[in-house]
Design a protein around this motif. Structure first.
Motif, short mmCIF file in Angstrom:
data_model
loop_
_atom_site.label_atom_id
_atom_site.label_comp_id
_atom_site.label_asym_id
_atom_site.label_seq_id
_atom_site.Cartn_x
_atom_site.Cartn_y
_atom_site.Cartn_z
N SER A 1 59.07 -10.23 27.67
CA SER A 1 59.93 -10.48 26.52
C SER A 1 59.26 -11.40 25.50
O SER A 1 59.66 -11.43 24.34
CB SER A 1 61.25 -11.11 26.98
OG SER A 1 61.02 -12.36 27.61
N ASN B 1 63.46 -17.18 14.85
CA ASN B 1 63.94 -15.83 14.52
C ASN B 1 63.97 -14.93 15.75
O ASN B 1 64.89 -14.12 15.92
CB ASN B 1 63.05 -15.22 13.45
CG ASN B 1 63.14 -15.96 12.12
OD1 ASN B 1 64.15 -16.59 11.83
ND2 ASN B 1 62.09 -15.91 11.33
N ILE B 2 62.96 -15.06 16.62
CA ILE B 2 62.92 -14.23 17.83
C ILE B 2 64.00 -14.67 18.81
O ILE B 2 64.61 -13.84 19.51
CB ILE B 2 61.52 -14.27 18.45
CG1 ILE B 2 60.52 -13.60 17.50
CG2 ILE B 2 61.49 -13.57 19.80
CD1 ILE B 2 59.10 -13.61 17.98
N SER C 1 67.21 -13.18 17.85
CA SER C 1 67.29 -11.75 18.20
C SER C 1 67.75 -11.54 19.63
O SER C 1 68.18 -10.45 19.98
CB SER C 1 65.94 -11.08 17.98
OG SER C 1 64.98 -11.56 18.92
N SER D 1 66.04 -11.61 22.61
CA SER D 1 65.21 -10.80 23.51
C SER D 1 64.43 -11.63 24.52
O SER D 1 63.76 -11.06 25.38
CB SER D 1 64.23 -9.97 22.68
OG SER D 1 63.40 -10.82 21.91
N SER E 1 69.05 -22.96 17.75
CA SER E 1 69.16 -21.51 17.96
C SER E 1 69.14 -21.16 19.44
O SER E 1 69.83 -20.24 19.88
CB SER E 1 68.02 -20.80 17.23
OG SER E 1 66.76 -21.19 17.75
N CYS F 1 72.50 -19.46 22.16
CA CYS F 1 72.44 -18.32 23.06
C CYS F 1 72.62 -18.73 24.52
O CYS F 1 72.41 -17.91 25.42
CB CYS F 1 71.10 -17.59 22.89
SG CYS F 1 70.81 -16.94 21.24
N ALA G 1 69.71 -12.24 25.09
CA ALA G 1 70.66 -11.21 24.65
C ALA G 1 71.70 -10.95 25.74
O ALA G 1 72.89 -10.81 25.48
CB ALA G 1 69.93 -9.92 24.31
#
Length: 1269
Positions: free
Chosen positions: A263, A297-298, A301, A303, A342, A346, A412
């Motif tokens: 990942s 940014n990743i 997303s 992932s 960030s 998550c 995710a």
């Protein structure tokens, strides 16, 4: 050291009682783990990887340690089991944080070997005869690599573990019947346990005891692993950040199937500018910030693996955040905070809560980082995502949402987990916030009751917003009242801080709470000066919050706001202010009143409810009233407001323009003072009328205007407003006789004025006049003669103005006029070019000549060419430099059509260069002053001409008849900087042409004239000598670097064609001229010993050398390394850049060349790494910037990638050993000198003390400059 040797004794005790460690998988004892594994026991019970030096007390024997590391490769791991590999890997983990680069690199190579081994295991077809399995690889990566990688990233989290942890692990997990008192020394306890665990139990060697003993052995080996990893303590963990990042990148690329590492492939890139792992530890701060932005940014997303991110990257980001200096690197600090926020957005609740608790824990441990941590907590609370809207009811498929492997859980999937979380968890989350986090924030508020802390208040509000409304209603008044009470303080700084806190609270809560805050303020600030503070505070909050239109959002609390405003303007507060104004109506107070009125105007302007037509009518009426005022200042202000209105397309402006014009003329004429503000305002408005409308001036009005005092005293006291009006008049082409005289005054002002705005405006007026008005031939000639005469004006600004005007005339005048004046203009410009001592004027003169050449007809061009050739070919050497400059300009304009003149120019050019070299040779014995070197200027401009000819006619590069011109290499050592720079530029162009010819025509490099070993060697030496002098700009440094790289690589390519380098034979086959060049080069490299060194190389006793290690290149690299430390940082960086560029060429065949002995100091790798090592380790004897150290580290790593890790470690170790021998020898000599010659020793100590004082002073000044910046 004692702990490390004790652990080795433990392994020795285990091996002495367990045959499985003596013979693995049926192998004899000479191939056993004792001889192969990293903890191999030596004769005196010391491990090779921890071997101590026999010469230095407390030091390591690096030769034995490196030898042990070299034995461990991919094949070695096939011979041992998982539990035996852990101590080896643990030793490498420890050495990854070592101060010694060779240990870090060796440990890194070993871990890379294990990663490659793991990749082979995971990619192989199933075989039953192998010891390792995919499960064991997964286990080590999960529980070993990632764990210690996270510890290494978190420099504060690497706490040294006690050996008693191992004892508890042994007792609990293995349940061994061994009891040891707490008073036993820890290493002895472990040794005792090692012996007892294998079979010395009083119960005997029963099957159960043997099985327990086996478990104990495995547990003990596994328990040793964290202790080995933590030897260095927290202080050394941060040294391994770079190597750990590199290691993680290799894991991502080679072990994608393990722990969801695939990942993170999105963070990798073939482009070094985009690769996250390359940029996150890069020297350049903007690249680190860009890496953080990409990571964020990743993460968003979703992932990435949640477990790996929390274990590895969260500690890394915290470490980066705490390492930043206060007040600096805000973009990196913001990037770290955004990335952590960030990640928190998550997370599942447990990880989210743990992250918050870590921040609060750090608040206690790091009080100096309170502001930073509170800012981070605010960002994390902004990412809170456990509200009712994000939860759904549980169903039968909830169990399918939880994957069995935490490392396989991506960020995710953690989002999916949140959706599968039962809403019953929400009360638990709310209880944790209320019972655990809220008391901590309240404690922070009460602990700092004497100060206003905006960040703590903001954190408290963000948390209250997440809690039930009843808790919000209960706690919010306390916070707002607490802040409001600080507004009573007499100190303005405290009140400002409180106002900032209230504004931040309002921004966080929203306008819905404005009424509540206003009520609190009114109840707190009731009397005296507090009422003034109340009005100012309300204004401050609204000005900070109401940046965008918010129509209707203030209506609900309008009464509360108006009551404060009314009292402030019309009530008792207003009376107090008015009395205060009458007493102290100072200029400062007037300024405040103007600011207040400007604020009112700004508020009206941005209010969308205001009708623009009504506002415009109100403005016109107000201006009309002001123009009728009896106060001159009011009229002046009104007149200043009219020019913007005049530029608008108003319908009535055309009809009323004449009345306005007449009124302005009357006011200006009646003004007593010509330079008054009223007169200037009238003139500016009249200028706007002439520019923006069809209003014109009659001859009588223009005549009257010119009679104004401002135009009468124009020459002595020029006014910018008058010049603007005159420009508008000239633009409208209004003609009266006096205008010609005024323009002549303008021309004189253009040259003589020392004010640049005046000169610029005069230049515009004069050019517009010359182009727009009808001029007789005589008057035009007068203006041109005036400009040409002022090319000799005493001040350079005047000459620049004249040249600028001539350049514009050449461009814009008709061609026939320019042709008629070309000869006169050309001669005057050439004289200026030859004699002017100002570089900018010369540059502008050359531009004017070039423009003139390009705008004349063929006949005039031919005349200019013939003039220039006659000067250059003639015998008057005073004209050579100017002629060469003009010929260069002719080449640029004529391009290929100049080719027919080459046969006349090149021989003269050759003679001039030879004359300059001969003159230089004749005076070098006496002086090296550039001012007395004859013909330097003629040679310089001839070389500039040659450069332009080469750019136009590429065939000249390899013309056999012009080979003697390329003796310009001698100018590389000329005392004049200009000649050195132009010679470098021409060589750079020549080398580029050679490269292109070799690539396109497939010809050998040796066929070109300058591609001879002696010339390339002399060029390289000359460039090295140039670096001893400070450079004037970066462009010159870049050219020197390019030429130096090409000359060294070209020299190596020519010399490497010989199978073996027999230097005496090579020397005897050289021509006389080439031998002289080598002799000159060696003398320049080392004036004292250069000739002797060359003689030793060329003597019959020197023998043969390997073709990859020519002694000439070795000596050049050696001298480059030595003179590097005589240079400034910029020159040192050029040398290191050169090393980085030539290393692929010089070291490309490193693996296939014959082995180099440890004592061979002419090894290319040794010579390249030696100065880098000294800079990195701080053995330069001078102050070296951190940027240069980091760059030296990068160059060293690039060389490591070329020659391989093993060779790199060997060379690095040899450098370290040789330098240590030199230092020891020097210290021994100093001790002898102290006894033999105490006077000299005392003087030496005084010099050292003075040097240390100077160093301390420089360091203090550097620190002060850092704080100031």
């Amino acid at each position: 050291m004692a702990v490390r040797l004790s652990i080795c004794d433990v392994l020795d005790a285990i091996a002495a009682n367990d045959s499985s460690l003596l013979t693995l998988v049926g192998k004899p004892i000479e191939n056993s783990l004792i001889n192969k594994m990293a903890f191999a026991v030596l004769e005196d019970h010391k491990c090779e990887l921890n071997a101590t030096s026999e010469m230095e007390m407390g030091g390591f024997d690096y030769d034995k340690i490196l030898s042990a590391y070299q034995k461990i490769n991919v094949q070695f791991f096939y011979t041992i089991t998982e539990e035996h590999a852990l101590p080896i890997l643990a030793q490498s983990i420890h050495d990854m944080s070592s101060e010694e680069l060779i240990l870090r690199q060796s440990a890194f190579r070993l871990l890379l070997s294990f990663i490659e081994f793991s990749a082979e295991i995971l990619n192989r077809s199933p075989k039953s005869d192998l010891i390792w399995s995919e499960v064991s690889i997964q286990h080590i990566v999960h529980n070993f690599f990632l764990k210690h990688m996270g510890n290494a990233m978190d420099k504060e989290g690497a706490v040294k573990k006690s050996l008693w942890c191992c004892l508890l692990f042994f007792r609990v997990d293995c349940r061994a019947s061994v009891t040891v008192g707490a008073e036993v020394e820890m290493p002895n306890t472990l040794k005792l346990l090692a012996g007892k665990a294998v079979g010395d139990s009083p119960l005997g060697r029963t099957e159960n005891n043997i099985r327990i003993a086996s478990y104990a052995k495995i547990a003990l080996l596994s328990s040793l692993e964290p202790m080995l990893c933590e030897w260095g303590g927290a202080a050394r963990i941060q040294l391994g950040h770079i190597v750990w990042i590199d290691l993680f990148r290799q894991m991502v690329l080679k072990l994608p199937k393990v722990a969801n590492l695939d990942s993170y492939r999105a963070l990798c890139s073939d482009d070094a500018e985009q690769d996250f792992f390359n940029n996150i530890v890069h020297l350049q701060k903007h690249r680190r910030a860009r890496a953080l932005s990409r990571f964020r940014n990743i993460v968003i997303s979703g992932s990435l693996s949640e477990a790996i991110t929390n274990k590895v990257f969260v500690p890394l980001l915290f470490s980066m955040l705490f390492d930043l200096q206060d007040g600096k690197d805000e973009h990196i600090r913001s990037g770290c905070i955004d990335a952590l926020a960030s990640i928190s957005g998550c997370m599942k609740w447990n990880q989210y809560y743990a992250l918050l608790m870590r921040c609060f824990r750090d608040l206690t441990l790091k009080p100096d980082k309170q502001k930073l941590l509170l800012r981070l907590i605010c960002s994390i609370l902004d990412q809170y995502h456990f509200s009712e809207s994000s939860l759904v009811q549980i169903d039968k498929k909830v169990s399918a949402c939880v994957p069995p492997d935490p490392y396989a859980t991506s960020l995710a999937s953690s989002l999916t987990l949140r959706e599968c979380t039962s809403s019953a968890e929400l009360p638990v989350i709310q209880a944790s916030l209320c019972k655990n986090l809220l008391p901590k924030i309240q404690k922070l508020l009460t602990s700092d009751s004497d100060n206003v802390n905006v960040n703590i208040s903001l954190v408290a509000l963000k948390l209250l917003k997440l809690l039930p409304s009843e808790i919000m209603d209960l706690q919010l008044p306390t916070i707002i009242h607490r802040i409001s009470n600080f507004l009573k303080n007499r100190l303005e700084s405290v009140r400002d801080e409180a106002r900032s806190a209230l504004a931040a609270c309002l921004r966080e809560l929203g306008l819905e709470f404005l009424q509540f805050i206003v009520k609190v303020l009114k109840s707190t600030l009731k009397r005296g000066y507090e009422l003034h503070v109340l009005g100012y505070t309300l204004n401050f909050m609204l000005s900070k919050f109401l940046m965008n239109p918010i129509c209707g959002k203030l209506d609900y609390c309008l009464e509360e706001l108006l009551s404060v405003v009314e009292n402030d303007i019309l009530g008792d507060v207003s009376e107090e202010k008015r009395a205060h104004l009458h007493k102290q109506l100072t200029q400062k107070m007037k300024s405040k009143l103007e600011t207040m009125l400007s604020s009112i105007a700004a508020g009206i302007e941005c209010n969308p409810s205001v009708n623009q037509t009504d506002l415009f009518i109100f403005t016109i009426a107000l201006l009309k009233m002001c123009l009728s005022s009896k106060y001159e200042s009011v009229i002046i202000a009104a007149l200043r407001c009219l020019p913007p209105l005049v530029r608008l397309p108003l319908p009535s402006l055309e009809s009323q323009a004449d009345n306005i014009k007449n009124s302005l003329l009357v006011i200006a004429q009646g003004s007593v003072n010509a330079s008054s503000q009223l007169t200037e305002s009238c003139i500016k408005l009249l200028t706007a009328l002439l520019r923006s409308t069809r209003v014109t001036l009659s001859a009588d009005q223009l005549h009257m205007l010119i009679q104004f005092p401002m135009f009468v005293d124009f020459a002595k006291n020029p006014s910018f407003a008058a010049l603007s009006l005159l420009k508008a008049i000239v633009h409208r082409k209004l003609v009266v006789p006096e205008i010609y005289d005024i323009v002549q005054i303008v021309a004189e002002l253009m040259v003589q004025s020392q004010l640049e705005p005046i000169r610029k405006k005069c230049s515009q007026i004069l050019l517009q006049f010359l182009l727009g008005y009808h001029l007789s031939e005589k008057r035009l000639q007068q203006h041109l003669d005036f400009l040409l005469a002022n090319l000799r004006y005493e001040h350079s600004t005047g000459r620049e103005a004249a040249l600028e005007m001539l350049h514009a005339i050449i461009l814009k005048f008709p061609r026939n006029i320019i042709d008629a004046q070309s000869q006169t203009m050309f001669v005057h410009l050439v004289v200026s070019l030859a004699n002017d001592d100002d570089s900018k004027v010369r540059s502008m003169t050359a531009a004017a000549i070039k423009c003139l050449i390009g705008h004349v007809n063929t006949h005039s061009l031919h005349s200019i060419l013939e003039y220039s050739l006659s000067w250059y070919l003639g015998g008057n050497h005073t004209l050579w430099s100017a002629a060469a400059q003009v010929l260069g300009l002719l080449v640029e304009v004529m391009r290929k059509s100049f080719e027919k003149n080459l046969s006349r120019v090149l021989p003269v050019l050759r003679n001039i260069l030879q004359s300059a070299l001969s003159a230089l040779t004749s005076i070098q014995q006496n002086s090296s002053d550039e001012a007395v070197a004859p013909f330097w200027k003629e040679a310089y401009y001839s070389l500039v001409l040659l450069e332009k000819l080469l750019c136009q006619f590429h065939n000249l590069f390899f013309d056999r008849e012009l080979e003697d011109i390329w003796e310009i290499c001698a100018f590389l050592l000329h005392p004049h900087l200009w000649l050195r720079n132009i010679s470098n530029r021409i060589l750079s162009v020549y080398f580029a042409a050679v490269t292109t010819a070799c690539r396109d025509k497939e010809v050998s490099m040796g066929t070109f004239f300058l591609m001879k070993p002696s010339i390339l060697f002399l060029v390289a030496v000359s460039l090295c000598c140039q670096l001893k002098v400070p450079l004037i700009d970066d462009a010159a440094g870049i050219i020197i670097l390019q030429n130096l790289v090409f000359s060294i690589c070209g020299l190596h390519s020519l010399l490497v064609e010989l199978e073996f380098v027999d230097v005496p034979k090579f020397w005897s086959n050289l021509e006389r001229g080439e031998q002289e060049r080598f002799l000159k080069a060696f003398g320049a490299l080392d004036p004292r010993k250069g000739s002797m060194i060359l003689a030793s190389f060329t003597s019959d006793a020197s023998g043969q050398h390997n073709q990859q290690q020519h002694p000439f290149i070795s000596y050049l690299l050696q001298r480059m390394g030595k003179i590097t430390f005589q240079m400034d940082d910029n020159q040192m960086k050029i040398v290191f850049n050169c090393f980085k560029s030539v290393s692929p060429k010089l070291l490309g065949c490193y693996g296939i060349s014959s082995p180099i002995g440890d004592d061979d100091l002419h090894n290319y790798a040794y010579l390249l790494l030696l100065p880098l090592y000294r800079v990195i380790e701080g053995y330069t004897g001078k102050i070296v910037s951190d940027d240069l150290k980091q760059f030296a580290q990068e160059v060293s790593e690039s060389i490591r990638d070329i020659i391989g890790m093993q060779n790199f470690v060997q060379v690095y170790s040899q450098i370290r050993k040789n330098l240590k021998v030199k230092r020891d020898k020097r210290k021994q000599q100093e001790k002898i000198m102290a006894v033999v010659n105490p006077t000299r020793n005392a003087k030496r100590k005084l010099r050292i003390a003075a040097k240390h004082r100077a160093h301390k002073k420089r360091k203090i000044m550097t620190m002060k400059m850092g704080r100031w910046m």
